[in-house]
Every structure is written in structure tokens, then in C-alpha cells.
Design an enzyme around this catalytic site. Structure first.
Site, mmCIF file in Angstrom:
data_model
loop_
_atom_site.group_PDB
_atom_site.id
_atom_site.type_symbol
_atom_site.label_atom_id
_atom_site.label_comp_id
_atom_site.label_asym_id
_atom_site.label_seq_id
_atom_site.Cartn_x
_atom_site.Cartn_y
_atom_site.Cartn_z
ATOM 1 N N CYS A 1 0.638 -0.915 0.101
ATOM 2 C CA CYS A 1 -0.067 0.022 0.132
ATOM 3 C C CYS A 1 0.720 1.088 -0.450
ATOM 4 C CB CYS A 1 -1.048 0.106 1.382
ATOM 5 S SG CYS A 1 -1.844 1.510 1.271
ATOM 6 N N HIS B 1 -2.294 -4.983 -11.004
ATOM 7 C CA HIS B 1 -2.482 -4.150 -11.672
ATOM 8 C C HIS B 1 -3.554 -3.864 -12.608
ATOM 9 C CE1 HIS B 1 -2.500 -0.888 -7.988
ATOM 10 N NE2 HIS B 1 -1.118 -1.378 -8.316
ATOM 11 N N GLU C 1 -10.174 0.188 -6.407
ATOM 12 C CA GLU C 1 -8.870 -0.970 -5.478
ATOM 13 C C GLU C 1 -9.562 -2.490 -5.298
ATOM 14 O OE1 GLU C 1 -6.446 0.382 -2.480
ATOM 15 O OE2 GLU C 1 -6.506 2.325 -3.336
ATOM 16 N N CYS D 1 -4.720 6.059 -4.834
ATOM 17 C CA CYS D 1 -3.624 4.474 -4.988
ATOM 18 C C CYS D 1 -2.459 4.717 -4.874
ATOM 19 C CB CYS D 1 -4.459 3.179 -5.712
ATOM 20 S SG CYS D 1 -4.401 1.781 -6.071
ATOM 21 N N GLY E 1 -1.364 2.080 -7.890
ATOM 22 C CA GLY E 1 -1.989 2.840 -8.781
ATOM 23 C C GLY E 1 -1.557 3.821 -9.053
HETATM 24 N N1 LIG Z 1 -6.099 -2.506 -2.575
HETATM 25 C C1 LIG Z 1 -4.654 -2.784 -2.747
HETATM 26 C C2 LIG Z 1 -3.860 -2.279 -1.636
HETATM 27 C C3 LIG Z 1 -3.984 -0.763 -1.722
HETATM 28 C C4 LIG Z 1 -3.082 0.398 -2.481
HETATM 29 C C5 LIG Z 1 -2.978 1.161 -2.120
HETATM 30 N N2 LIG Z 1 -4.123 1.697 -1.175
HETATM 31 C C6 LIG Z 1 -1.823 2.121 -1.691
HETATM 32 O O1 LIG Z 1 -1.798 2.917 -1.559
HETATM 33 O O2 LIG Z 1 -1.139 1.271 -2.956
HETATM 34 C C7 LIG Z 1 -4.359 -4.059 -3.337
HETATM 35 O O3 LIG Z 1 -5.562 -4.972 -2.854
HETATM 36 O O4 LIG Z 1 -3.376 -4.944 -4.083
#
Ligand SMILES: N[C@H](CCC[C@H](N)C(=O)O)C(=O)O
Length: 288
Positions: free
Chosen positions: A75, A169, A218, A227, A230
Site C-alpha cells: 500500500c 494492477h 481498488e 492509490c 496504482g
Molecule cells: N487495494 C490494494 C492495497 C492498497 C493499495 C493502495 N491503497 C495504495 O496506496 O497503494 C490491493 O489490494 O492490492
């Protein structure tokens, strides 16, 4: 159980941070979901659990749980909040720390301007590492980075770039993020059969070679205001597809991130660097 927590946000992606550096903490999936629930709990996109290091080349272990209670690999916005938390709580005297997630070691640095710089590691493109099931299709030739078709409901299809920042991603280019059908296509892409571990679905509008707008639906959390991984995935994909230069401002709905990747001039194994904000919103105690 009464549980102390710190509520933080990085570019609007909000997290609950739990300090397990001195006392072990094991929450059930149900407790994690309650903690993340915006009505029955504190409310957040992700929960960050900080634990002592499990190896001698890092300062802390950094565990991440999505709002659905699932533990994930990375994250980016949370990483920025983490180093701000560690410094503010006196858990480190350094302004740079190394932390280990499920599958990555990250270097986090608090900058003099209050923003946080994160070495986000090397992007991965091999379908097995993402993971992505190309359905027997392989890149048209070795080393080619290209868009992959995804068939969705009602004969809708889209073309996505697929890659991993430690987490999976799928990024597509759109003319206008405000018009992009994120609520409709996001869940379908997140749960698409070609992604055995599901996927984070990015929608990127290219404003120039150095500026994009981005929305991300997400995995395990739904659309967030930003994100971090992301943003890294979208910029890396844009650079490899020839749309972007090696330093890009990413405008998310909750704030701006700067992403740098010298993957063309220094080779695909270059690390991605992310710079952005992180701040504490409130402290509290919840009864779980
Ligand atoms: N939902 C993402 C985890 C959090 C990523 C995001 N909140 C960031 O800041 O990178 C996943 O399941 O891979």
C-alpha cells in the site's frame, strides 16, 4: 477488546494504523472489517499493522489489510502514512526507515517539506508474477509491453496494461476520468477470471507526457480517492507504452503524487519512486 488506533490519510486514501511493535495484535477478519466499516467502526480503505522486524535488514514489519479484511502485499499511500506515524510516535529516531511487507522491502524517507519519498521497488511484468492469465496468448514478441483485451458484461470490453507493484494492477487509458465508468467496470475488472488474485483497476487520462489524472477501483476496497501503487503502475505502464516521460505528476481525486521511473534509460529493473503527502487525522480507541 479496546483498541487504540491512529487515523491517517495520504492523498485522501485513508488508513487506520495499529501499533503492534510492543504487544502482538491478532485481529479476525470480522474485526478487521468492523474496524474499516464507516458506520460500525472507524472507517478506512486499509488497516496498517506495524510489527517488529522479522529480518535484520529492516526496521519494522509492515502488514496491510484491505477494508474487506484481506491481507495484501503493498500500500503506497499507507507506506507514506507509516513513516509519519513512526516518527511522530517516537518509534524511530531516523527520518528514513526500511520496512518489509509480505513480498517487498521499502525505503521510506520523510522530506524536509513534510512530504514522504518512498522507494516502491521494481515493477514486475511477467504474467506469473502479477498474476495474470493471458489465456494462452503471450506477448507478440519477447519484451513487448502491450494492452490486453478483457471481455466484460453486456458485450463490453476494454484493453488493459497488466503489471505488479508487489500487488496486481490493470490500467486502461480513458479520454476523461470524470466520465469513465469506474463504478460499472471497476468491480468487473477487479474480479475478472484472468486475475487469479483479483486486481486493482486503474483509469488513466493522459494530460501531457508529464501529467495524468487517475482513478482507481481498488481490490478489496472499491474506488478510493488515491492509490499509491496504482499511480506507480499507471505511470510505469504509460512510460512503457510511450505515452509518458520518466517523471510524472499524478492527479488523484484526493491529492497529487509524483512518480518517477527511469525504466527506459536505466532498464526495467529500475525502482519506482513515489513522493506525496501523509498526515494524521485523529487518534482514538474503538471497542471491538
Ligand atoms: N487495494 C490494494 C492495497 C492498497 C493499495 C493502495 N491503497 C495504495 O496506496 O497503494 C490491493 O489490494 O492490492
Amino acid at each position: 477488546m479496546n483498541l487504540r488506533f491512529t487515523k491517517m490519510q495520504g492523498a485522501g486514501n485513508d488508513v487506520v494504523v495499529l501499533d503492534a511493535t510492543r504487544t502482538a495484535l491478532a485481529l479476525t477478519t470480522q474485526q478487521l472489517r468492523q474496524l474499516a466499516d464507516r458506520r460500525f467502526g472507524v472507517g478506512c480503505d486499509q488497516i496498517l499493522l506495524v510489527e517488529p522486524p522479522q529480518q535484520d535488514d529492516v526496521d519494522f514489519t509492515y502488514r496491510i489489510f484491505n477494508a474487506d479484511g484481506g491481507e495484501v502485499e503493498h500500500c503506497g499511500n499507507g507506506a507514506r502514512c507509516l513513516v509519519r506515524f513512526l516518527v511522530d510516535k517516537g518509534l524511530t529516531q531516523q527520518r528514513s526507515v526500511r520496512v518489509r511487507t509480505l513480498n517487498k522491502t521499502l525505503e521510506l524517507s520523510l522530506q524536509d517539506d513534510g512530504r514522504v519519498s518512498v522507494d516502491m521497488g521494481t515493477p514486475l511484468f511477467d504474467h506469473l508474477d502479477i498474476p495474470f492469465d493471458g489465456g494462452g496468448l503471450m506477448p507478440r514478441h519477447e519484451g513487448l509491453f502491450e494492452l490486453w483485451p478483457l471481455s466484460l458484461a453486456d458485450s463490453v470490453s476494454c484493453e488493459v496494461a497488466v503489471l505488479s507493484m508487489g500487488n496486481p494492477h490493470a490500467v486502461q487509458r480513458v479520454a476523461d476520468v470524470d466520465q469513465a465508468p469506474v463504478a460499472l467496470l471497476g468491480p468487473q475488472i477487479e474480479g475478472h477470471a484472468r486475475f487469479p488474485k483479483r486486481v486493482n483497476a486503474g483509469f488513466m487520462q493522459v494530460l501531457s507526457r508529464r501529467e495524468v489524472r487517475l482513478r482507481v477501483y481498488e481490490r478489496g476496497a472499491g474506488e478510493t480517492l488515491a492509490c499509491g501503487t496504482g499511480a506507480c503502475a499507471a505511470v510505469v505502464a504509460g512510460i512503457r507504452l510511450g505515452w509518458l516521460d520518466e517523471a510524472v505528476e499524478v492527479h488523484a481525486r484526493g491529492g497529487d503524487l509524483r512518480i518517477e521511473w527511469a525504466g527506459i534509460s536505466q532498464g526495467l529493473r529500475a525502482a519506482v519512486r513515489m513522493i506525496g503527502p501523509a498526515s494524521t487525522v485523529f487518534e482514538g480507541e474503538i471497542v471491538l
